[in-house]
Scaffold this active site. Structure first.
Site, PDB file in Angstrom:
ATOM      1  N   THR A  24     -32.729   7.418   7.451  1.00  0.00           N
ATOM      2  CA  THR A  24     -33.361   6.332   8.207  1.00  0.00           C
ATOM      3  C   THR A  24     -32.361   5.455   8.954  1.00  0.00           C
ATOM      4  O   THR A  24     -32.761   4.513   9.635  1.00  0.00           O
ATOM      5  CB  THR A  24     -34.188   5.442   7.253  1.00  0.00           C
ATOM      6  OG1 THR A  24     -33.353   4.987   6.181  1.00  0.00           O
ATOM      7  CG2 THR A  24     -35.366   6.221   6.676  1.00  0.00           C
ATOM      8  N   THR A  41     -26.404   6.726   6.741  1.00  0.00           N
ATOM      9  CA  THR A  41     -25.938   5.657   5.863  1.00  0.00           C
ATOM     10  C   THR A  41     -27.085   4.939   5.149  1.00  0.00           C
ATOM     11  O   THR A  41     -26.859   3.994   4.403  1.00  0.00           O
ATOM     12  CB  THR A  41     -25.101   4.634   6.648  1.00  0.00           C
ATOM     13  OG1 THR A  41     -25.784   4.263   7.846  1.00  0.00           O
ATOM     14  CG2 THR A  41     -23.737   5.211   7.011  1.00  0.00           C
ATOM     15  N   SER A  42     -28.306   5.376   5.378  1.00  0.00           N
ATOM     16  CA  SER A  42     -29.438   4.861   4.606  1.00  0.00           C
ATOM     17  C   SER A  42     -30.535   5.905   4.659  1.00  0.00           C
ATOM     18  O   SER A  42     -30.641   6.674   5.614  1.00  0.00           O
ATOM     19  CB  SER A  42     -29.948   3.530   5.169  1.00  0.00           C
ATOM     20  OG  SER A  42     -30.952   2.988   4.312  1.00  0.00           O
ATOM     21  N   SER A  43     -31.334   5.940   3.602  1.00  0.00           N
ATOM     22  CA  SER A  43     -32.408   6.923   3.546  1.00  0.00           C
ATOM     23  C   SER A  43     -33.543   6.383   2.692  1.00  0.00           C
ATOM     24  O   SER A  43     -33.392   5.406   1.956  1.00  0.00           O
ATOM     25  CB  SER A  43     -31.899   8.250   2.968  1.00  0.00           C
ATOM     26  OG  SER A  43     -31.548   8.092   1.607  1.00  0.00           O
TER      27      SER A  43
END
Length: 368
Positions: free
Chosen positions: A77, A85-87
């Site tokens: 995401t 770096t984000s999920s």
């Protein structure tokens, strides 16, 4: 958003809930009700998928978006310099961890790594927003998550900060759950979770469930399931160690290890994640699909490559030595699964053990 979209999302949630229940990942009726209530798509308005070795951006205007959101997959995401770096965690793993957290109605929970805000929404729906504090290192993500939570009617306390420090202003907590990867449990958490409270945290390629004692100590076993999270990171970093290139090797020698085991055996790779923490790896395969080379590297500049029965390594840590030590342990103890390992944590550090706390694993950092 159209009523049709909401109706379709509700149908997809129910179908995914059925799938997770059939797999044994969503067994608690209360958590199933929570899952069917909280709209995952409201927290994932865009995502990236990997197709043909390329990252493709998918938004809510894409016909595939809603179906992708309601699969049992982790969804990238946020990208930073082309690196995820984000999920949003795969729902099956998310609910395995939430059920292991064993919350009760009165519990106050600290979440580390807010990400999209979806997990904080699930906790808020289950416990009430006033019982939930969530910490996110990336201030942009923290603001986005806070906004999405409010639009969905949830108002947990969202803090932009380093989750390794916890949030002492609201301590003590009954439960703490982390949704990013760690190589060691932060000592600050032991001070902020009540005695008999619980910590559920990804550690290496597993998830450990710790019970906190009244002596500044926490102890517990790993859950039996695989657990793959992005590493905890500092603001403005990716959390992924950069490849150091191919430095001049300080040693070159033969190795008898089967490279396919190193690259593909999930149970062994869990053991290796404990013996060689904060290490990235990659495998190369020939036209026949067989593993022909394995490479490992870490942020401290350590590097190892095995190919054709020969290994070269360099840097402050001899990573292939750690591979061989981990493999020796793995074979000697009949290829143990995650659930046979545990962790003991004190203010001074932690150690990994096998089968019981009286049997520390000598090859893992921090062993006593």
């Amino acid at each position: 958003m159209t009523t049709h979209t909401e109706e379709r999302a509700a149908q997809l949630r129910a179908a995914l809930a059925d799938t997770l229940e059939a797999r044994g990942q969503l067994t608690d009726p209360t958590w199933r009700k929570v899952f069917q209530t909280v709209p995952r798509h409201s927290f994932v308005p865009e995502l990236w998928t990997l197709a043909a070795d390329e990252l493709r951006h998918v938004t809510s205007t894409d016909a595939r978006w809603l179906d992708l959101v309601y699969t049992d997959d982790a969804l990238a995401t946020q990208l930073t310099d082309g690196v995820a770096t984000s999920s949003s965690t795969a729902p099956g793993l998310m609910f395995t961890m939430l059920q292991a957290l064993d919350v009760a109605d009165s519990h106050r929970v600290l979440e580390v790594a807010t990400g999209t805000g979806y997990n904080a929404a699930l906790l808020s729906e289950r416990l009430g927003s006033h019982q939930v504090v969530t910490v996110e290192v990336d201030p942009v993500l923290a603001r986005l998550a806070g906004s999405r939570l409010r639009r969905c009617g949830y108002t947990p306390l969202v803090i932009a900060g380093d989750g390794r420090d916890g949030h002492p202003a609201r301590a003590p907590y009954d439960r703490l759950i982390a949704t990013c990867g760690f190589s060691a449990i932060p000592a600050a958490w032991l001070e902020q979770v009540r005695p008999a409270g619980m910590i559920v945290c990804p550690l290496g390629w597993g998830t450990v469930r710790l019970v906190v004692s009244d002596r500044g100590r926490a102890e517990g076993r790993f859950l039996p399931h695989g657990s793959y999270f992005m590493a905890v990171r500092d603001t403005g970093t990716t959390g992924t160690p950069a490849h150091p290139g191919r430095p001049s090797a300080t040693s070159g020698r033969l190795t008898g290890l089967d490279l396919a085991t190193i690259a593909e055996d999930d149970a062994f790779r869990f053991v290796l994640s404990l013996a060689a923490p904060e290490t990235a790896s990659a495998a190369e395969r020939g036209d026949d699909g067989r593993t022909t080379a394995v490479e490992l590297w870490s942020a401290d500049g350590s590097w190892a490559r095995a190919e054709g029965g020969t290994v070269c390594q360099a840097g402050p840590r001899l990573l292939w030595d750690a591979v061989e030590a981990a493999h020796e342990l793995y074979v000697e103890h009949d290829r143990p699964g995650r659930e046979r390992f545990g962790v003991t944590v004190t203010a001074e550090g932690q150690y990994i053990w096998l089968d019981s706390p009286s049997h520390p694993v000598p090859y893992c950092p921090g062993a006593v």
